[in-house]
Design an enzyme around this catalytic site. Structure first.
Site, PDB file in Angstrom:
ATOM      1  N   HIS A   1       4.489  -8.195   0.936  1.00 45.42           N
ATOM      2  CA  HIS A   1       3.466  -8.787   0.078  1.00 45.42           C
ATOM      3  C   HIS A   1       2.935  -7.795  -0.942  1.00 45.42           C
ATOM      4  CE1 HIS A   1      -0.061  -6.819   2.009  1.00 45.42           C
ATOM      5  NE2 HIS A   1       0.639  -6.925   3.128  1.00 45.42           N
TER       6      HIS A   1
ATOM      7  N   CYS B   1       2.720  -5.301   8.406  1.00 45.64           N
ATOM      8  CA  CYS B   1       3.467  -5.873   7.287  1.00 45.64           C
ATOM      9  C   CYS B   1       3.771  -4.813   6.232  1.00 45.64           C
ATOM     10  CB  CYS B   1       2.701  -7.040   6.677  1.00 45.64           C
ATOM     11  SG  CYS B   1       2.739  -8.531   7.702  1.00 45.64           S
TER      12      CYS B   1
END
Length: 449
Positions: free
Chosen positions: A351, A370
């Site tokens: 992301h 992440c």
């Protein structure tokens, strides 16, 4: 230290070994294939020749294939693939080739099966699963590991030499690491590979040899975009923090089918407890409003919004109650302007991020698991084939990619250099045997970032 050279003697084909390798294999030349751990391969090869009516693979027309020099070279090098029995097999093949040079049919048949046994044992070792890697799709795991698959592929290869070499190289990342270490070992006269090298090679076995794919290396905190075996672009990334959060970025093989504009950020429960609840208790509803936070009934995109006045915030701060908090799209959203999900079962994705300072650090293991991207729009452009522009300001807009793109998250502490291999800090401790398997078995909080 001399490099390997091929020598032709009539119908036989042998390979000259470096002196260090000769010292290791000479006492084993007379041994059986079972001594080298190949009894299962030997039985499978016998069953193959009994079940399939195929002409000889390695001795077509009774003549030794030039590819046998490549097979022996690959097997002498095989300890640097983690296949310690390789030099033993190579020495036995050499003896079998010399015996087959007599032209005796039985000797040629024996040599044919000896080569096939060695090759099957090697390829099966080479194509083992990466310990601790999550394979979201079975097709992404190493394929073609049965003896009949291996030998039928070899028999059908337009060029047996090309097949042997491409099979042993697996993929560009693997081949560069292995070959750099092998050359370094030859130069130093040390034919025993560093265990750290073998751990790293295990972690990149599953990368493809060609095609378009994403490779995220948590060890160097870099993302690479590959096309047809070469890097076409790269960028820095921020990966999971094991030391402080206990959340290393796991190893994953998956396929990305879409990207998301204007994503929500689902705040991890531990951050709700540690930061959001104390912030609300101190500042009230303005704490939530300033950060774009809202409490929701579940993680669905159309989840009902719950009034913060109905929440027992003291219980949340104490860890006695869990609530779901998400952050609306906007300039402070922790997901940035876009995210790139892919199936993996642990809520891990790539992301964008508004927090840019981490990309100036040499070591970038600062996330909750992440992968934060230095240049998310550039990755989106590569995936979509055009500039990535959100169709509207609506939250969670999914845009399908033109084709599914394989994505691999792994961890490298070994890097090829002009003189051999350089080792990075083992920030996750996965170079210790068994550590990476234990890591993937541990529970991972959902909605990490």
């Amino acid at each position: 230290m001399k490099h390997l050279a091929t020598l032709f003697t009539g119908a036989a084909l042998t390979v000259a070994l470096p002196l260090a390798a000769q010292a290791q294999v000479q006492p084993l030349i007379a041994g059986s294939f079972a001594d080298a751990g190949g009894l299962a391969a030997q039985n499978a090869v016998a069953a193959f020749y009994k079940s399939y009516s195929v002409p000889p693979i390695w001795f077509r027309g009774g003549v030794a294939s030039p590819a046998l020099a490549d097979v022996q070279r690959v097997l002498y090098r095989a300890p640097f693939d983690g296949f310690a029995a390789g030099p033993q097999y190579a020495a036995q093949i050499q003896a079998a080739i010399r015996q087959a040079a007599s032209g005796n049919k039985a000797d040629i048949t024996a040599a044919e099966r000896a080569v096939s046994t060695a090759w099957v044992a090697y390829v099966q070792s080479l194509k083992q699963l990466t310990p601790g890697m999550i394979y979201a799709y079975p097709v992404l795991a190493p394929q073609g590991t049965r003896a009949d698959q291996i030998l039928l592929t070899a028999a059908a290869a337009p060029s047996l030499q090309a097949y042997v070499n491409s099979t042993s190289n697996l993929n560009p990342v693997y081949a560069q690491l292995r070959d750099a270490a092998w050359l370094q070992g030859q130069s130093a006269g040390n034919m025993t590979p560093d265990p750290r090298l073998l751990a790293n090679l295990e972690r990149v076995r599953s990368l493809p040899s060609a095609g378009k794919f994403i490779f995220v290396d948590a060890g160097s905190q870099m993302l690479y975009m590959y096309e047809n075996g070469r890097v076409v672009d790269s960028m820095k990334v921020v990966v999971g923090d094991k030391k402080n959060f206990g959340l290393p970025t796991p190893m994953i093989a998956s396929i990305m089918h879409y990207m998301t504009f204007n994503p929500y950020w689902n705040v991890p429960h531990h951050l709700v407890r540690q930061k959001v609840a104390p912030g609300y208790l101190k500042e009230g509803a303005k704490y939530l409003k300033a950060r774009g936070y809202e409490i929701v009934a579940d993680w669905s995109e159309d989840a009902a919004v719950i009034s913060p006045d109905t929440v027992d915030w003291k219980a949340v701060a104490a860890g006695a109650k869990q609530i779901r908090v998400r952050q609306l799209p906007g300039p402070t959203n922790s997901m940035g302007k876009m995210k790139f999900p892919f199936p993996n079962g642990q809520d891990i994705f790539l992301h964008d991020t508004p927090q840019r300072d981490y990309f100036n650090l040499a070591r970038r293991d600062r996330s909750n698991g992440c992968v934060r991207l230095e240049a998310a729009p550039r990755l989106a452009r590569w995936l979509l084939g055009q500039d990535a522009v959100a169709p509207s300001k609506d939250p969670e807009i999914r845009t399908k990619l033109p084709a599914g793109i394989p994505v691999y998250l792994s961890y490298l502490t070994a890097k090829p250099t002009s003189t051999g291999i350089a080792y990075l800090d083992d920030i996750y401790g996965w170079d210790v045997p068994g550590a990476q398997v234990a890591a993937v078995s541990a529970p991972v909080p959902t909605a990490t970032r």
